[in-house]
Design an enzyme around this catalytic site. Structure first.
Site, PDB file in Angstrom:
ATOM      1  N   HIS A 176       0.833  -1.211   0.000  1.00  0.00           N
ATOM      2  CA  HIS A 176       0.000   0.000   0.000  1.00  0.00           C
ATOM      3  C   HIS A 176       0.866   1.258   0.000  1.00  0.00           C
ATOM      4  O   HIS A 176       0.405   2.331   0.392  1.00  0.00           O
ATOM      5  CB  HIS A 176      -0.911   0.021   1.237  1.00  0.00           C
ATOM      6  CG  HIS A 176      -1.808  -1.181   1.339  1.00  0.00           C
ATOM      7  ND1 HIS A 176      -3.035  -1.226   0.718  1.00  0.00           N
ATOM      8  CD2 HIS A 176      -1.641  -2.382   1.937  1.00  0.00           C
ATOM      9  CE1 HIS A 176      -3.592  -2.403   0.960  1.00  0.00           C
ATOM     10  NE2 HIS A 176      -2.765  -3.122   1.698  1.00  0.00           N
ATOM     11  N   SER A 177       2.104   1.120  -0.437  1.00  0.00           N
ATOM     12  CA  SER A 177       3.076   2.205  -0.287  1.00  0.00           C
ATOM     13  C   SER A 177       2.714   3.454  -1.103  1.00  0.00           C
ATOM     14  O   SER A 177       2.633   3.400  -2.335  1.00  0.00           O
ATOM     15  CB  SER A 177       4.448   1.694  -0.723  1.00  0.00           C
ATOM     16  OG  SER A 177       5.343   2.766  -0.915  1.00  0.00           O
ATOM     17  N   ASN A 178       2.538   4.580  -0.410  1.00  0.00           N
ATOM     18  CA  ASN A 178       2.322   5.845  -1.121  1.00  0.00           C
ATOM     19  C   ASN A 178       3.570   6.256  -1.881  1.00  0.00           C
ATOM     20  O   ASN A 178       3.481   6.891  -2.929  1.00  0.00           O
ATOM     21  CB  ASN A 178       1.961   6.963  -0.130  1.00  0.00           C
ATOM     22  CG  ASN A 178       0.598   6.754   0.504  1.00  0.00           C
ATOM     23  OD1 ASN A 178      -0.262   6.091  -0.068  1.00  0.00           O
ATOM     24  ND2 ASN A 178       0.403   7.318   1.683  1.00  0.00           N
TER      25      ASN A 178
END
Ligand SMILES: *Cc1c(COP(=O)(O)O)cnc(C)c1O
EC number: 3.5.99.7
Length: 304
Positions: free
Chosen positions: A73-75
């Site tokens: 889910h890395s921004n």
């Protein structure tokens, strides 16, 4: 496109909006939000600031491939994938966890933007900063630039510090969320000559000690500046952990101010401001700047 063309699409300087949330005690203070969430719908918030000089350097040196790291889910990976797609750079994304049959919306966007996804075990991912592991990656991708997790590296600090120069800094306190510490470190390098400003990092994960060490390592010679601290009581059980109350808080804040929050970073950060206010951490009449670092999933999603 070039980095220059990409920059033309960004909303910079990001505006500062005064807000009046209905929190106990807030009428005695003046509170404003630096809207880095508005910089770009995909290259969200602090991620543009942290990546700016890395991307400019890559362009200048003709680098056509980047390796970087993050969770499902890395921004950071999301922002970097979009930027690489726009700039014609191939991204090799080292992703923590076996998501191949279960891609998250972040990973789906990244794949649509041409990122190469390499899924690794949690144990392998833990080695992401080891010299031996990085050498192996360099051998595998000899033409590539390697950007650490979160984009947090020396090169990121200057890009972050620039946010301080976009408007007059008429504040006694700046509050921001802390994930890897790169943004806090960048701010402190820009505030060396502002001992009048107190910086409050809000830890969004269980990172007491570790987060302070990461910030100190990044800021190097300014490490002993007394003007920053990280508050560790607001992580809500750990990274991306949330409670019903936190979700309700985010909804209430959006309703009161028109500014959307998400529960992973900005929600925990602004919640902390409300609690610190109740604990009288801020003197009567203080001016407080809350940094909205972005990360809102519905504004960042690929519409296709
Ligand atoms: C990545 C991220 C952070 C954390 O920033 P660090 O520099 O890693 O501490 C904060 N807020 C948002 C929205 C992010 O995406």
């Amino acid at each position: 496109m070039s980095v220059k063309q990409l920059k033309a699409e960004l909303r910079l300087p990001s505006p500062i909006s005064p807000v009046t949330p209905s929190w106990p005690g807030s009428e005695a203070l003046s509170i404003a939000v630096k809207r880095d969430d508005l910089i770009h719908p995909r290259i969200s918030g602090n991620k543009w600031r942290k990546l700016k000089y890395a991307l400019e350097g890559a362009e200048r040196q003709g680098v056509k491939q980047i390796v970087s790291f993050g969770g499902g889910h890395s921004n950071h990976l999301h922002a970097l994938s979009f930027a690489c797609h726009q700039l014609g750079i191939r991204l090799e994304a080292i992703v923590r966890g076996q998501y191949q049959n279960n891609l998250t919306s972040t990973l789906l966007d990244m794949r649509a933007w041409g990122a190469q996804l390499h899924f690794v075990t949690k144990v392998e991912y833990q080695r992401r900063t080891d010299a031996g592991y990085l050498n192996r990656l360099k051998a595998e991708f000899p033409q590539a630039a390697i950007i650490p997790e979160g984009g947090s590296q020396q090169l990121a600090l200057k890009g972050v510090a620039e946010l301080l120069a976009e408007q007059p800094l008429d504040f006694e306190h700046i509050v921001l969320p802390v994930g890897s510490g790169g943004t806090l470190a960048g701010l402190m390098t820009g505030l060396v000559h502002r001992p009048d400003i107190q910086v409050h990092g809000i830890g969004v994960l269980k990172g007491q000690g570790y987060l302070e060490d990461s910030v100190e390592q990044l800021i190097g010679e300014h490490a002993h500046s007394p003007n920053w601290r990280i508050h560790h009581g607001f992580h809500h059980g750990g990274y991306a952990k949330r409670s019903k109350q936190l979700e309700q808080f985010c909804r209430d804040f959006a309703q009161q101010t028109g500014i959307a929050l998400e529960p992973v970073y900005s929600g925990k950060c602004f919640w902390a401001v409300k609690q610190l206010m109740a604990e009288n951490v801020f003197a009567h009449g203080s001016r407080i700047l809350m940094l909205h670092t972005g990360g809102l999933p519905d504004t960042r999603r690929n519409p296709n």
